[in-house]
Write a protein that holds these residues in place. Sequence first.
Motif, PDB file in Angstrom:
ATOM      1  N   GLY A 227       0.881  -1.249   0.177  1.00  0.00           N
ATOM      2  CA  GLY A 227       0.014   0.044  -0.139  1.00  0.00           C
ATOM      3  C   GLY A 227       0.789   1.433   0.065  1.00  0.00           C
ATOM      4  N   SER A 228       0.170   2.524  -0.142  1.00  0.00           N
ATOM      5  CA  SER A 228       0.943   3.726  -0.544  1.00  0.00           C
ATOM      6  C   SER A 228       0.852   4.359   0.745  1.00  0.00           C
ATOM      7  N   ALA A 229       0.088   3.981   1.789  1.00  0.00           N
ATOM      8  CA  ALA A 229       0.344   4.762   2.996  1.00  0.00           C
ATOM      9  C   ALA A 229       1.749   4.671   3.765  1.00  0.00           C
ATOM     10  N   GLY A 230       2.151   6.134   4.255  1.00  0.00           N
ATOM     11  CA  GLY A 230       3.455   6.036   5.014  1.00  0.00           C
ATOM     12  C   GLY A 230       4.727   5.695   4.015  1.00  0.00           C
ATOM     13  N   ALA A 231       5.877   5.573   4.599  1.00  0.00           N
ATOM     14  CA  ALA A 231       7.103   5.280   4.188  1.00  0.00           C
ATOM     15  C   ALA A 231       7.562   3.889   3.801  1.00  0.00           C
ATOM     16  N   PHE A 543       2.929  16.696  -4.547  1.00  0.00           N
ATOM     17  CA  PHE A 543       2.788  15.308  -4.990  1.00  0.00           C
ATOM     18  C   PHE A 543       2.054  14.211  -3.757  1.00  0.00           C
ATOM     19  N   ALA A 544       1.347  13.328  -4.603  1.00  0.00           N
ATOM     20  CA  ALA A 544       0.602  12.457  -3.668  1.00  0.00           C
ATOM     21  C   ALA A 544       1.489  11.430  -3.223  1.00  0.00           C
ATOM     22  N   HIS A 545       2.543  11.190  -3.965  1.00  0.00           N
ATOM     23  CA  HIS A 545       3.632  10.038  -3.641  1.00  0.00           C
ATOM     24  C   HIS A 545       4.841  10.444  -4.362  1.00  0.00           C
ATOM     25  N   ILE A 546       6.066   9.945  -3.552  1.00  0.00           N
ATOM     26  CA  ILE A 546       7.298  10.366  -4.170  1.00  0.00           C
ATOM     27  C   ILE A 546       8.089   8.938  -3.930  1.00  0.00           C
ATOM     28  N   VAL A 547       8.857   8.701  -5.156  1.00  0.00           N
ATOM     29  CA  VAL A 547       9.677   7.368  -5.208  1.00  0.00           C
ATOM     30  C   VAL A 547      11.074   8.039  -5.140  1.00  0.00           C
ATOM     31  N   VAL A 548      11.989   7.387  -4.400  1.00  0.00           N
ATOM     32  CA  VAL A 548      13.329   8.155  -4.310  1.00  0.00           C
ATOM     33  C   VAL A 548      14.292   6.921  -4.589  1.00  0.00           C
TER      34      VAL A 548
END
Length: 745
Positions: A227-231, A543-548
């Motif tokens: 899921g997308s919640a949190g890191a 942004f709603a989500h960031i990928v690093v």
Amino acid sequence: MSESTIGHLDSELGAVHSDIRSTFDLPERLRHKADPVLIARDESFFTTVESTLADSIAELRHRLDAARTAPVELGQQALERDMEVHRLEARIRTLRRFGLDLCLGHTIGSDDRQPVYIGRLGLLDSAGNQLLVDWRSPAAEPFFGATHGHPMGLARRRRYRWTNGRISDYWDEVFDASELDGDGELERAALDDQSAFIASLGASRSTTMRDVLGTIQSDQDAIIRAGSAGALVVDGGPGTGKTVVALHRAAYLLYSDPRLRHGVLFVGPHDPYLAYVADVLPRLGEESVHLCTLRDLVAEGASAREESDPEVARLKASADLVKAIEAGVRFYEEPPGQGMTVETEWADIWLSPSDWSEAFAAPEQGTPHNEAREQIRDVLVMILMDKYDGDAPAHLLRNSLVQNEELRLQLDDAWILIDAADLVADLWTVPAYLRKCAPWLTPAQIEKLQRPAPTQWTLSDLPLLDAARARLGDPEIARRDRRNKAAVEVERAQMARVVEDLIATDDSELLVMSMLRGDDLRNALDDDSVLAHPDPDLLAGPFAHIVVDEAQELTDAEWQMLLLRCPSRSFTIVGDRAQARLGFAETWEQRLTRLGLDRIEVASLTVNYRTPEEVMGAAEPVIREMLPDANVPVSVRSSGRAVVHGVRSDLDRILKDWLAEGVDGTACVIGDSTFEPTARIRSLTPESAKGLEFDLVVLVAPEKFGTGLAGAVDRYVAMTRATQRLVVLTDSVDFAHGTRSRRPR
């Protein structure tokens, strides 16, 4: 693929002759897999898919033409039309890009004997029947996640390997032993269930990341579908597929979580990396993800240089110094301590210090400093109008106050429009200002941070410039808005005079001209749609989500750039603590908690799919010497080629011999800045090679990469870029742990 290239297998010939044209184009060593019993059902299915694809593309083209030519009005209608055109164009591009190789494979359940075909996209036939299930849907999860210990309801799974639009290999996996009983297809199944997968791992590399969707493994898929919640931290050593997971996870989240649609940012370590992975997301059907580096987030990043002084870099890496920008801005937000008289043609109105304080406190929290100025002006005008007790028309009084030059000058002097670059430059040239903004710094540290050329920006300055720009806003936009508002006010004043003249001369019985005094009609006569508006900064967020990716290299200050853009704190964080050049003594949880994240999960990848065991055998001691607990992954394959050692003078001959072999693929020379790259041979530093992979890697003088942890990390990273061959050339034949090197043959 045209219909002439599709044909049913001729069972009498056994489909083993090279002149038989079908979806399957298997090499001679795999001819046993061309048995009609094994592939006839697939051939029939692909015939249906081909026909459906042609019909789908034709229908999409028709809808696209209709959308482009449909009459629309400006505003929301035009926006919706443009979005629909973009969506249709993207769908057509994807279907045309792949054709039949949209299909990744199929599964057969233990209960339902009908195969479920998995695709890059979902595909329906003309009757609405599901031909291909989107790889991101729940129904496709067993295709990626099933294992022999956890079959997820599958009896069998088949994956295809596509080459030039035709199947060049496939492999079957049987999860239920009873499937092998009896006669027919299952008894004759091709059970070399790792052949295509292992072959794909050792396949030649190109200048862009190869397509691996069909070979996503269960450990990777579990992370992709989280899921997308949190890191979510994806921790793994070289070759574990961290980048693959991150890219596919971005595509999955966009599909599965509507809240993220058009709101995902992907941050990579450098431009060669972005070029390498740029085509992955479009191949997965997603074109809305923004790819960038940290440099790209700030205008000054394009020309920024490395910080030459390590101590200065260390001081600027602190999140506290970035947060000091707030104090630097507040310095310019102190209300005047004295009042003033504002003169109008009707009366003089007193503006007290408390009135100034009220106006300065009016902007909502989070309003950029430069944009807040106009809000403060509006509040000051309202305060003055409330104090006026005469009978002047309200709109005329307002126009007079708005255009009052003395009030404007006083406001300009009290609430100055500031450029972010000027504010940060002042920190490095005015010690007293830096001391006020960051009182915890010692006098020696303040002196250390001063420099004679403050606007010769370094990479360490970028987080401060970014924070300053976000806090201040663009002063040019504020000035433009002020000019626009002034023009509108002048237009309104002129319109008011015209209205009053029309009313004064109206001798009609119903006095219809008096209707012009209505605010709605007066406002309708205003038209500011022609005023100039700048293009938005697409990387400013939120942004709603960031990928690093390569997140282990980010400083605390650089993390502030990303946290600023993601209020939801929804992150996919990809990295390897053992590849941190400056060290990473904390755990991921400790580091991220300290930065302000509070929902953190860590998923580890431990299988090396890219780097052969011969290369990892040489690279592992390099990093273990500095980091005994490094997460060094276990390789699943061998290249059969020992690591070759030699001296620098061997470089030209090695590359010439490699090219003379006529093999496909790419090579990279790492560590020789004098080497001129070619179409197939790159020339990179260890840092700029991060995240990339090559068939042949030649390290030149790795003993000069540096000492300590940074040097060991650079050598480890450079060595593990190789997918087939590694050559280490030194200035001393006795380098490499004190043993005499084997010269290349």
